[in-house]
Design a protein around this motif. Structure first.
Motif, PDB file in Angstrom:
ATOM      1  N   PHE A 111       0.858  -1.185   0.000  1.00  0.00           N
ATOM      2  CA  PHE A 111       0.000   0.000   0.000  1.00  0.00           C
ATOM      3  C   PHE A 111       0.892   1.233   0.000  1.00  0.00           C
ATOM      4  CE2 PHE A 111      -2.902  -3.155   1.691  1.00  0.00           C
ATOM      5  CZ  PHE A 111      -4.103  -2.828   1.065  1.00  0.00           C
ATOM      6  N   ASN A 112       0.832   1.995  -1.095  1.00  0.00           N
ATOM      7  CA  ASN A 112       1.505   3.285  -1.137  1.00  0.00           C
ATOM      8  C   ASN A 112       0.459   4.327  -0.766  1.00  0.00           C
ATOM      9  OD1 ASN A 112       4.089   2.334  -2.526  1.00  0.00           O
ATOM     10  ND2 ASN A 112       2.480   1.596  -3.890  1.00  0.00           N
ATOM     11  N   VAL A 113       0.697   5.029   0.314  1.00  0.00           N
ATOM     12  CA  VAL A 113      -0.284   5.996   0.816  1.00  0.00           C
ATOM     13  C   VAL A 113       0.179   7.388   0.390  1.00  0.00           C
ATOM     14  CG1 VAL A 113      -1.399   6.899   2.900  1.00  0.00           C
ATOM     15  CG2 VAL A 113      -0.706   4.483   2.800  1.00  0.00           C
ATOM     16  N   ILE A 114      -0.636   8.049  -0.427  1.00  0.00           N
ATOM     17  CA  ILE A 114      -0.267   9.368  -0.952  1.00  0.00           C
ATOM     18  C   ILE A 114      -1.160  10.414  -0.288  1.00  0.00           C
ATOM     19  CG2 ILE A 114       0.133  10.693  -3.084  1.00  0.00           C
ATOM     20  CD1 ILE A 114       1.377   7.965  -3.361  1.00  0.00           C
ATOM     21  N   ASP A 115      -0.569  11.341   0.414  1.00  0.00           N
ATOM     22  CA  ASP A 115      -1.325  12.427   1.052  1.00  0.00           C
ATOM     23  C   ASP A 115      -1.150  13.708   0.238  1.00  0.00           C
ATOM     24  OD1 ASP A 115      -2.138  10.792   3.071  1.00  0.00           O
ATOM     25  OD2 ASP A 115      -0.835  11.642   4.612  1.00  0.00           O
ATOM     26  N   VAL A 116      -2.258  14.262  -0.177  1.00  0.00           N
ATOM     27  CA  VAL A 116      -2.208  15.487  -0.984  1.00  0.00           C
ATOM     28  C   VAL A 116      -3.016  16.576  -0.293  1.00  0.00           C
ATOM     29  CG1 VAL A 116      -2.798  16.528  -3.213  1.00  0.00           C
ATOM     30  CG2 VAL A 116      -2.036  14.143  -3.101  1.00  0.00           C
TER      31      VAL A 116
ATOM     32  N   PRO B 200      -2.071  24.931  -1.044  1.00  0.00           N
ATOM     33  CA  PRO B 200      -0.625  24.795  -1.254  1.00  0.00           C
ATOM     34  C   PRO B 200       0.226  25.353  -0.123  1.00  0.00           C
ATOM     35  CG  PRO B 200      -1.604  26.319  -2.835  1.00  0.00           C
ATOM     36  CD  PRO B 200      -2.723  25.747  -2.034  1.00  0.00           C
ATOM     37  N   ASP B 201      -0.254  26.366   0.601  1.00  0.00           N
ATOM     38  CA  ASP B 201       0.615  26.879   1.653  1.00  0.00           C
ATOM     39  C   ASP B 201       0.406  26.189   2.998  1.00  0.00           C
ATOM     40  OD1 ASP B 201      -1.061  29.566   0.524  1.00  0.00           O
ATOM     41  OD2 ASP B 201      -1.787  28.547   2.326  1.00  0.00           O
ATOM     42  N   ARG B 202      -0.409  25.170   3.036  1.00  0.00           N
ATOM     43  CA  ARG B 202      -0.599  24.499   4.333  1.00  0.00           C
ATOM     44  C   ARG B 202       0.507  23.489   4.605  1.00  0.00           C
ATOM     45  NH1 ARG B 202      -5.250  21.365   6.218  1.00  0.00           N
ATOM     46  NH2 ARG B 202      -3.779  20.902   7.859  1.00  0.00           N
ATOM     47  N   LYS B 203       0.529  22.394   3.850  1.00  0.00           N
ATOM     48  CA  LYS B 203       1.519  21.356   4.118  1.00  0.00           C
ATOM     49  C   LYS B 203       1.985  20.780   2.800  1.00  0.00           C
ATOM     50  CE  LYS B 203       0.083  19.815   8.660  1.00  0.00           C
ATOM     51  NZ  LYS B 203      -1.355  20.040   8.826  1.00  0.00           N
ATOM     52  N   ARG B 204       3.208  20.223   2.819  1.00  0.00           N
ATOM     53  CA  ARG B 204       3.636  19.620   1.566  1.00  0.00           C
ATOM     54  C   ARG B 204       3.046  18.212   1.456  1.00  0.00           C
ATOM     55  NH1 ARG B 204       8.241  16.548   2.791  1.00  0.00           N
ATOM     56  NH2 ARG B 204       8.893  16.957   4.924  1.00  0.00           N
ATOM     57  N   ASN B 205       2.939  17.741   0.241  1.00  0.00           N
ATOM     58  CA  ASN B 205       2.397  16.410   0.008  1.00  0.00           C
ATOM     59  C   ASN B 205       3.409  15.366   0.464  1.00  0.00           C
ATOM     60  OD1 ASN B 205       0.278  17.772  -1.121  1.00  0.00           O
ATOM     61  ND2 ASN B 205       1.131  17.644  -3.193  1.00  0.00           N
ATOM     62  N   GLU B 206       2.889  14.231   0.929  1.00  0.00           N
ATOM     63  CA  GLU B 206       3.795  13.214   1.459  1.00  0.00           C
ATOM     64  C   GLU B 206       3.322  11.831   1.062  1.00  0.00           C
ATOM     65  OE1 GLU B 206       5.564  14.297   5.653  1.00  0.00           O
ATOM     66  OE2 GLU B 206       3.548  15.107   5.453  1.00  0.00           O
ATOM     67  N   SER B 207       4.244  10.868   1.135  1.00  0.00           N
ATOM     68  CA  SER B 207       3.844   9.492   0.867  1.00  0.00           C
ATOM     69  C   SER B 207       4.469   8.566   1.911  1.00  0.00           C
ATOM     70  CB  SER B 207       4.281   9.070  -0.532  1.00  0.00           C
ATOM     71  OG  SER B 207       5.681   9.053  -0.591  1.00  0.00           O
ATOM     72  N   TRP B 208       3.909   7.395   1.988  1.00  0.00           N
ATOM     73  CA  TRP B 208       4.367   6.399   2.965  1.00  0.00           C
ATOM     74  C   TRP B 208       3.955   5.039   2.425  1.00  0.00           C
ATOM     75  CZ3 TRP B 208       1.302   3.082   6.106  1.00  0.00           C
ATOM     76  CH2 TRP B 208       1.981   2.464   7.157  1.00  0.00           C
ATOM     77  N   THR B 209       4.741   4.016   2.739  1.00  0.00           N
ATOM     78  CA  THR B 209       4.453   2.692   2.158  1.00  0.00           C
ATOM     79  C   THR B 209       4.485   1.613   3.219  1.00  0.00           C
ATOM     80  OG1 THR B 209       5.374   3.311   0.027  1.00  0.00           O
ATOM     81  CG2 THR B 209       5.316   0.974   0.512  1.00  0.00           C
ATOM     82  N   ILE B 210       3.520   0.705   3.151  1.00  0.00           N
ATOM     83  CA  ILE B 210       3.572  -0.481   4.016  1.00  0.00           C
ATOM     84  C   ILE B 210       3.385  -1.715   3.132  1.00  0.00           C
ATOM     85  CG2 ILE B 210       1.093  -0.417   4.626  1.00  0.00           C
ATOM     86  CD1 ILE B 210       3.293  -1.300   7.403  1.00  0.00           C
ATOM     87  N   THR B 211       4.209  -2.726   3.385  1.00  0.00           N
ATOM     88  CA  THR B 211       4.143  -3.946   2.579  1.00  0.00           C
ATOM     89  C   THR B 211       3.709  -5.119   3.437  1.00  0.00           C
ATOM     90  OG1 THR B 211       5.956  -3.113   1.222  1.00  0.00           O
ATOM     91  CG2 THR B 211       5.482  -5.470   1.047  1.00  0.00           C
ATOM     92  N   TYR B 212       2.730  -5.861   2.958  1.00  0.00           N
ATOM     93  CA  TYR B 212       2.351  -7.125   3.591  1.00  0.00           C
ATOM     94  C   TYR B 212       2.881  -8.246   2.688  1.00  0.00           C
ATOM     95  CZ  TYR B 212      -1.266  -4.185   5.862  1.00  0.00           C
ATOM     96  OH  TYR B 212      -1.952  -3.211   6.551  1.00  0.00           O
TER      97      TYR B 212
END
Ligand SMILES: C[S@@+](CC[C@H](N)C(=O)[O-])C[C@H]1O[C@@H](n2cnc3c(N)ncnc32)[C@H](O)[C@@H]1O
Length: 250
Positions: free
Chosen positions: A183-188, A192-204
């Motif tokens: 699962f690649n979790v993409i946060d958008v 634009p001036d609030r927070k930068r976009n980020e991602s995180w990954t968990i593998t089963y």
């Protein structure tokens, strides 16, 4: 455990939900029914994460205990519960080793939201269920839930919009790898001036479906296992259920 996969994600984990203290009413009623039916007073959430289900079970009057193997998730749980003035014992324990840590028994143990899928092998699931059973009183129950069902595993959705509102979007981009899933979790953030976009990954490495769970629960001598496909107590249907909930009696 080598590294804590949740270290970079714990502080953002709760963005799955609009509010920490508001729960799906179907889930609340599901647990209210179980607490009454099995005369449950004490509950251990053995993969408690940031503690939302501790909050829910506490609100139903249960005496709750939380454990998790992630230090970062436990720290977030502590902050969350303190904000709501709830004092819960929290312990850093691998759920395969609960019996080495707890010298008492619980009326119920819960392991929710696909936490069991973090086990690398079938033998680890058996070890985990055996340890969970070990800290249950006779007649107590284990509740396991997973967002990966036989149906979703067959359908293999690639994109899952988990949160989709004006200011924030959380998308799962899913890779299927042999018997496992990433699962690649993409946060958008749309402002634009609030927070930068980020991602995180968990593998089963593997997913555990109804058949796997039933075999492991039987192998660990649970007396009776009932499978539901949602929090409305609908019987699990491998053709149509979008989630998997097992209730196993010791
Ligand atoms: C997807 S999160 C779910 C958290 C929480 N149950 C919820 O519903 O929000 C999975 C959690 O399982 C925990 N976990 C995974 N393997 C574990 C293990 N072997 N022992 C204890 N906790 C574990 C992770 O650290 C993480 O907090």
């Amino acid at each position: 455990m080598d590294a804590d996969p949740y270290e970079r994600f714990a502080e953002r984990y709760d963005w799955f939900y609009e509010s920490y203290a508001e729960h799906d009413p179907r889930k609340v009623e599901f647990f209210r029914d179980l607490l009454t039916q099995y005369q449950i007073q004490s509950v251990l959430d053995c993969a408690c994460g940031t503690g939302r289900d501790l909050h829910l079970l506490h609100s139903l009057g249960a005496e709750v205990f939380g454990s998790d193997r992630s230090v970062a998730m436990l720290a977030q749980a502590e902050r969350n519960l303190a904000t709501h003035h709830i004092d819960v014992p929290l312990d850093c324990v691998d759920y395969r080793e609960l019996h080495l840590h707890y010298a008492r028994e619980f009326d119920a143990v819960v392991c929710l939201s696909s936490s069991i899928c973090e086990m690398p092998e079938h033998s680890d699931v058996i070890q985990a269920f055996a340890s969970m059973r070990n800290v249950l009183r006779d007649g107590g129950i284990l509740v396991v839930s997973s967002g990966i069902s036989d149906m979703t595993w067959r359908q293999k959705p690639r994109f899952i919009p988990e949160v989709w509102n004006e200011s924030f979007r959380r998308l799962f981009l899913v890779d299927y790898i042999d018997e496992g899933v990433r699962f690649n979790v993409i946060d958008v953030h749309r402002n634009p001036d609030r927070k930068r976009n980020e991602s995180w990954t968990i593998t089963y490495n593997r997913v555990y479906l109804r058949g796997d769970m039933e075999r492991a629960l039987t192998a660990t001598r649970f007396r009776k296992c009932t499978f539901y496909g949602d929090y409305l107590f609908e019987p699990y249907d491998s053709a149509t259920s979008g989630m998997l909930i097992a209730v196993a009696e010791k």
